[in-house]
Write a protein that holds these residues in place. Structure first.
Motif, PDB file in Angstrom:
ATOM      1  N   GLN A  22      44.222  16.336 -56.335  1.00  0.00           N
ATOM      2  CA  GLN A  22      45.043  15.249 -56.849  1.00  0.00           C
ATOM      3  C   GLN A  22      44.253  13.939 -57.030  1.00  0.00           C
ATOM      4  O   GLN A  22      44.830  12.871 -57.150  1.00  0.00           O
ATOM      5  CB  GLN A  22      46.243  15.013 -55.940  1.00  0.00           C
ATOM      6  CG  GLN A  22      45.890  14.684 -54.497  1.00  0.00           C
ATOM      7  CD  GLN A  22      47.107  14.332 -53.674  1.00  0.00           C
ATOM      8  OE1 GLN A  22      48.141  13.916 -54.192  1.00  0.00           O
ATOM      9  NE2 GLN A  22      47.007  14.500 -52.370  1.00  0.00           N
ATOM     10  N   ARG A  75      46.260   9.235 -61.158  1.00  0.00           N
ATOM     11  CA  ARG A  75      47.256  10.192 -61.620  1.00  0.00           C
ATOM     12  C   ARG A  75      46.725  10.976 -62.820  1.00  0.00           C
ATOM     13  O   ARG A  75      46.114  10.411 -63.728  1.00  0.00           O
ATOM     14  CB  ARG A  75      48.545   9.489 -62.008  1.00  0.00           C
ATOM     15  CG  ARG A  75      49.457   9.154 -60.835  1.00  0.00           C
ATOM     16  CD  ARG A  75      50.033  10.377 -60.226  1.00  0.00           C
ATOM     17  NE  ARG A  75      51.025  10.079 -59.184  1.00  0.00           N
ATOM     18  CZ  ARG A  75      51.394  10.937 -58.272  1.00  0.00           C
ATOM     19  NH1 ARG A  75      50.840  12.146 -58.240  1.00  0.00           N
ATOM     20  NH2 ARG A  75      52.294  10.619 -57.360  1.00  0.00           N
ATOM     21  N   GLU A  78      50.435  16.211 -65.549  1.00  0.00           N
ATOM     22  CA  GLU A  78      50.493  17.669 -65.536  1.00  0.00           C
ATOM     23  C   GLU A  78      50.860  18.230 -66.905  1.00  0.00           C
ATOM     24  O   GLU A  78      50.557  19.383 -67.203  1.00  0.00           O
ATOM     25  CB  GLU A  78      51.512  18.138 -64.485  1.00  0.00           C
ATOM     26  CG  GLU A  78      51.116  17.798 -63.051  1.00  0.00           C
ATOM     27  CD  GLU A  78      52.146  18.270 -62.049  1.00  0.00           C
ATOM     28  OE1 GLU A  78      53.193  18.808 -62.493  1.00  0.00           O
ATOM     29  OE2 GLU A  78      51.909  18.105 -60.846  1.00  0.00           O
ATOM     30  N   ASN A 116      56.280   6.815 -60.014  1.00  0.00           N
ATOM     31  CA  ASN A 116      57.075   8.024 -59.908  1.00  0.00           C
ATOM     32  C   ASN A 116      57.768   7.990 -58.544  1.00  0.00           C
ATOM     33  O   ASN A 116      57.110   8.136 -57.520  1.00  0.00           O
ATOM     34  CB  ASN A 116      56.158   9.252 -60.009  1.00  0.00           C
ATOM     35  CG  ASN A 116      56.895  10.544 -59.760  1.00  0.00           C
ATOM     36  OD1 ASN A 116      58.068  10.673 -60.070  1.00  0.00           O
ATOM     37  ND2 ASN A 116      56.190  11.507 -59.191  1.00  0.00           N
ATOM     38  N   ALA A 118      59.710   8.648 -55.057  1.00  0.00           N
ATOM     39  CA  ALA A 118      59.711   9.778 -54.131  1.00  0.00           C
ATOM     40  C   ALA A 118      61.136  10.226 -53.852  1.00  0.00           C
ATOM     41  O   ALA A 118      62.038   9.402 -53.691  1.00  0.00           O
ATOM     42  CB  ALA A 118      59.032   9.378 -52.821  1.00  0.00           C
ATOM     43  N   ALA A 119      61.351  11.546 -53.799  1.00  0.00           N
ATOM     44  CA  ALA A 119      62.655  12.083 -53.429  1.00  0.00           C
ATOM     45  C   ALA A 119      62.883  11.853 -51.936  1.00  0.00           C
ATOM     46  O   ALA A 119      61.939  11.905 -51.139  1.00  0.00           O
ATOM     47  CB  ALA A 119      62.724  13.572 -53.757  1.00  0.00           C
ATOM     48  N   THR A 122      61.061  13.494 -48.485  1.00  0.00           N
ATOM     49  CA  THR A 122      59.985  14.376 -48.934  1.00  0.00           C
ATOM     50  C   THR A 122      58.707  13.568 -49.147  1.00  0.00           C
ATOM     51  O   THR A 122      58.721  12.338 -49.122  1.00  0.00           O
ATOM     52  CB  THR A 122      60.343  15.070 -50.259  1.00  0.00           C
ATOM     53  OG1 THR A 122      60.274  14.101 -51.341  1.00  0.00           O
ATOM     54  CG2 THR A 122      61.729  15.673 -50.224  1.00  0.00           C
ATOM     55  N   LYS A 123      57.596  14.279 -49.391  1.00  0.00           N
ATOM     56  CA  LYS A 123      56.314  13.637 -49.667  1.00  0.00           C
ATOM     57  C   LYS A 123      56.029  13.602 -51.168  1.00  0.00           C
ATOM     58  O   LYS A 123      54.906  13.409 -51.591  1.00  0.00           O
ATOM     59  CB  LYS A 123      55.196  14.376 -48.936  1.00  0.00           C
ATOM     60  CG  LYS A 123      55.275  14.265 -47.422  1.00  0.00           C
ATOM     61  CD  LYS A 123      54.178  15.057 -46.734  1.00  0.00           C
ATOM     62  CE  LYS A 123      52.818  14.454 -46.970  1.00  0.00           C
ATOM     63  NZ  LYS A 123      51.768  15.122 -46.161  1.00  0.00           N
ATOM     64  N   THR A 124      57.065  13.775 -51.986  1.00  0.00           N
ATOM     65  CA  THR A 124      56.886  13.702 -53.430  1.00  0.00           C
ATOM     66  C   THR A 124      56.862  12.243 -53.876  1.00  0.00           C
ATOM     67  O   THR A 124      57.306  11.355 -53.160  1.00  0.00           O
ATOM     68  CB  THR A 124      58.033  14.427 -54.154  1.00  0.00           C
ATOM     69  OG1 THR A 124      59.273  13.741 -53.857  1.00  0.00           O
ATOM     70  CG2 THR A 124      58.146  15.867 -53.715  1.00  0.00           C
ATOM     71  N   GLY A 125      56.363  12.005 -55.074  1.00  0.00           N
ATOM     72  CA  GLY A 125      56.379  10.655 -55.616  1.00  0.00           C
ATOM     73  C   GLY A 125      55.213   9.801 -55.170  1.00  0.00           C
ATOM     74  O   GLY A 125      54.399  10.188 -54.336  1.00  0.00           O
ATOM     75  N   ASP A 126      55.150   8.593 -55.730  1.00  0.00           N
ATOM     76  CA  ASP A 126      54.009   7.713 -55.510  1.00  0.00           C
ATOM     77  C   ASP A 126      54.008   7.036 -54.143  1.00  0.00           C
ATOM     78  O   ASP A 126      52.963   6.867 -53.524  1.00  0.00           O
ATOM     79  CB  ASP A 126      53.966   6.630 -56.594  1.00  0.00           C
ATOM     80  CG  ASP A 126      53.564   7.179 -57.944  1.00  0.00           C
ATOM     81  OD1 ASP A 126      53.099   8.339 -58.001  1.00  0.00           O
ATOM     82  OD2 ASP A 126      53.723   6.470 -58.952  1.00  0.00           O
ATOM     83  N   SER A 128      54.803   7.864 -51.285  1.00  0.00           N
ATOM     84  CA  SER A 128      54.445   8.650 -50.110  1.00  0.00           C
ATOM     85  C   SER A 128      53.009   9.175 -50.153  1.00  0.00           C
ATOM     86  O   SER A 128      52.590   9.909 -49.250  1.00  0.00           O
ATOM     87  CB  SER A 128      55.409   9.832 -49.958  1.00  0.00           C
ATOM     88  OG  SER A 128      55.378  10.649 -51.118  1.00  0.00           O
TER      89      SER A 128
END
Length: 203
Positions: A22, A75, A78, A116, A118-119, A122-126, A128
């Protein structure tokens, strides 16, 4: 020096990423971030974003022993697109990153919110990026104690105070607004650049 040149200079100094998958560098000295922001130029119509003001804030926090070390993420879209193209930032091995599309808010030079989100939990998104499972759990507990607390705010409160985060988004000059889906958008969007003008990159 252009913002793209400033970014390439930063990437060159960073060397090999801590995490290739990443493009994440961990524990970067704050001096590199301050130097980057000194070269980076924000557009006068960008509104709340001002590289000089951010640099001044970071310098003030450093005196308080905060924001001494940084995680830096580049970033990589994808969803590769021939239209949006790729950017060469001088990454090891000549790797290029896929650009993102970001249009402008109508009548302004601003692209609005770039991150972006984060949900929850969770560790998703910027917000986190670079955080541990323990820090994510801490953020979840903060929200349990304060139901009004937003997830992004909980994440920021759970990040180590001596740790900063910088995320680089390569934006394509060919960016265009998304096509209408039947619902009226909350804010009207325009192409990133007016026809025939690609000399200034909004922030």
């Amino acid at each position: 020096m252009s913002n793209l040149d400033a970014t390439r200079d930063l990437v060159k100094k960073l060397g090999k990423p801590s995490e290739q998958s990443q493009l994440l560098w961990r524990g970067v000295p704050v001096d590199l971030v301050i130097d980057f922001l000194a070269k980076y130029r924000t557009h006068g119509g960008a509104g709340s974003v001002d590289a000089d003001a951010i640099r001044g804030y970071i310098s003030a926090q450093v005196k308080e022993k905060e924001l001494l070390h940084w995680d830096i993420l580049v970033r990589d879209n994808e969803e590769a697109s021939e239209e949006l193209g790729q950017e060469s930032l001088g990454l090891p091995g000549g790797r290029k990153v896929n650009r993102f599309s970001r249009s402008r808010l109508a009548g302004t030079e601003s692209i609005g919110i770039l991150v972006n989100p984060a949900a929850k939990h969770t560790k998703t998104g910027d917000e986190s990026v670079g955080m541990t499972d323990e820090q994510i759990a801490k953020a979840s507990k903060l929200m349990q104690h304060d139901p009004k607390l937003k997830w992004g705010r909980a994440l920021r409160k759970s990040r180590d105070k001596d740790r900063g985060l910088l995320i680089v988004y390569p934006i394509s000059p060919a960016s265009m607004p998304k096509e209408a889906t039947g619902k009226e958008p909350r804010q009207k969007r325009e192409p990133l650049f007016p026809p025939g003008r690609r000399d200034v990159m909004p922030t």
